[in-house]
Design an enzyme around this catalytic site. Structure first.
Site, PDB file in Angstrom:
ATOM      1  N   CYS A  33       0.822  -1.223   0.000  1.00 46.85           N
ATOM      2  CA  CYS A  33       0.000   0.000   0.000  1.00 46.85           C
ATOM      3  C   CYS A  33       0.850   1.265   0.000  1.00 46.85           C
ATOM      4  CB  CYS A  33      -0.966   0.011   1.181  1.00 46.85           C
ATOM      5  SG  CYS A  33      -0.186   0.215   2.778  1.00 46.85           S
ATOM      6  N   CYS A 103      -2.771  -1.100   8.954  1.00 44.55           N
ATOM      7  CA  CYS A 103      -2.178   0.140   9.483  1.00 44.55           C
ATOM      8  C   CYS A 103      -1.855  -0.015  10.971  1.00 44.55           C
ATOM      9  CB  CYS A 103      -3.112   1.323   9.272  1.00 44.55           C
ATOM     10  SG  CYS A 103      -3.359   1.738   7.531  1.00 44.55           S
TER      11      CYS A 103
END
Length: 145
Positions: A33, A103
């Site tokens: 990402c 995350c």
């Protein structure tokens, strides 16, 4: 989609910046990402994290998890900081969408990477600390993306 706490930490991140001559610095990323997170620790002689800063390049969830992670470890001992998991970060933010769970893993690994650097610099062994991964894509399940 995002909780109020996530939005607050994204819009008003805590502890942004760098610490010169930090006791430990950890950098981790996610090649899939493009997120990169760097965490800086100032740890005193008693092993307490006196200050923590971060710099993150990534999405809003990456910034929010970085910010919350710094809040969770500040003032904690090295051993207490080691116990801060991605789950604890997500819970403190009132959750994350499934596609953004990585995350919180980035935040956990950044903590571990900074602790690893601190231990290396001081010739210490921190019980329970394993060498962190540089790219969390190695440990994130494929279906998250």
């Amino acid at each position: 989609m995002y909780s109020e706490k996530v939005m607050d930490h994204f819009n008003h991140p805590r502890n942004v910046g760098e610490i010169e001559n930090a006791s430990g610095v950890g950098t981790v990323g996610n090649a899939k990402c493009g997120d990169i997170m760097r965490m800086y620790f100032d740890i005193d002689e008693q092993g307490v994290i006196q200050d923590v800063k971060f710099k993150t390049f990534g999405c809003g969830a990456a910034v929010a998890t970085s910010s919350m992670a710094t809040e969770l470890v500040k003032g904690k001992t090295v051993q207490e900081a080691l116990k801060v998991t991605n789950q604890a970060v997500m819970e403190a933010l009132d959750g994350l969408p499934p596609v953004k769970v990585h995350c919180s893993l980035l935040a956990e690994e950044a903590i571990h990477a900074a602790l690893w650097d601190y231990a290396k610099k001081n010739n210490l062994v921190i019980e329970g600390l394993e060498k962190p991964v540089n790219d969390i894509a190695e440990i994130v399940e494929e279906e998250e993306y």
